[in-house]
Write an enzyme that holds these catalytic residues in place. Structure first.
Site: not given
Ligand code: GUN
Length: 300
Positions: A54, A98, A121
């Site tokens: 990412k 995460q 997200d």
């Protein structure tokens, strides 16, 4: 005739090129640089690899990006404080914590602490609610489902009026992709059926699909006879079924298998995603797209 292979690798690269231009333009016209922070708690090897990917992509696109590593024994209160710090940082437009988080930290509490306007997200209940309402209300789309929609649309597959069957009802893929495809509008407007472990006649439902999206996490679940000739098949499954020696690196690497019996299915489907190289490469790219959108929304 063998199916067209939908390359997520190629489509993701195409979208990243578009984003790169958008980022440069935003910087020039508004002096705004998309900012993304990825927070990693502990050093779970798979998570390290995901956040590294990412950050690498964010860097390539010209983002302002921060990799914030925290120890596995961080207190929940300190992690919440960190999220709050980034919520208030005007240079940060996207915050990603995460998952999974270590035991002892309430994942829901941490995710719900992220400012919904920076929730790239799209896991926050406010953003999930906006997705349900759709239209103007919807902002971010969760990354894997958004990637699936892009794969379908950019492959030239008609979605309006199409019978879409989704296999799997997870919060991350099954439910949101069903919501996205049933919305009114371009790249959607489909008739959606969701099948799951409680469904009867799963094979019959699948056979009726013009677009079959499989996110069950069961290797080879979908058999070739479940597929309507000419259908578009999107395989979200990434199942580790063993290991093999890599000729390139000389190291053991996982053997990955999708939820669809690819070799047989490609002889029946009209278009199909491979595993790997299908849905996988799209997820990070859509995270970048959400961060650019968030930066855009911050321009007054
Ligand atoms: N862990 C595995 N996939 C994801 C993801 O898409 N987002 C976050 N935050 N954590 C993950």
């Amino acid at each position: 005739m063998a199916a067209k292979i939908i390359s997520g690798t190629e489509i993701a690269a195409q979208i990243r090129e578009e984003l790169k231009k958008e980022v440069a333009e935003m910087k020039e016209k508004h002096g705004v640089v998309p900012g993304l922070v990825t927070i990693l708690v502990g050093q779970n090897p798979a998570s390290v690899s995901y956040v590294t990917g990412k950050q690498k992509t964010a860097h390539e696109l010209g983002f302002y990006s921060i990799q914030d590593n925290q120890p596995a024994d961080i207190l929940e209160a300190d992690l919440l404080g960190l999220v709050d710090k980034y919520n208030k940082d005007p240079k940060i437009h996207g915050i990603l914590v995460q998952l999974p988080l270590p035991k002892g930290i309430n994942e829901k509490k941490v995710l719900n602490a992220i400012d919904p306007d920076k929730d790239v997200d799209c896991f926050h209940p406010v953003n999930v609610g906006r997705l349900v309402i759709g239209g103007e209300e919807a902002r971010f789309k969760p990354c894997t489902p958004a990637g699936i929609q892009e794969l379908i649309v950019r492959s030239g597959v008609e979605t309006s009026g199409a019978e879409v069957v989704v296999v799997g009802r997870s919060n991350i893929v099954g439910k949101p992709i069903a919501l996205i495809m049933m919305q009114k509008g371009k790249g959607a407007n489909s008739t959606v059926t969701v099948v799951h472990t409680g469904s009867k006649n799963m094979d019959q439902h699948c056979k009726s699909a013009d677009i079959l999206i499989v996110a069950a996490g069961v290797p080879g679940l979908v058999k070739p006879e479940w597929i309507k000739p000419g259908a578009c098949v999107i395989d979200v499954g990434v199942n580790r079924v063993g290991e093999k020696l890599s000729e390139k690196t000389g190291k053991m690497v996982p053997i990955l298998k999708g939820d669809v019996d690819f070799d047989a299915a490609k002889e029946i489907a009209g278009a199909i995603t491979p595993v790997p190289g299908g849905v996988g490469p799209m997820t990070i790219t859509m995270l970048m797209k959400n961060t650019v959108l968030s930066a855009k929304m911050s321009i007054k």
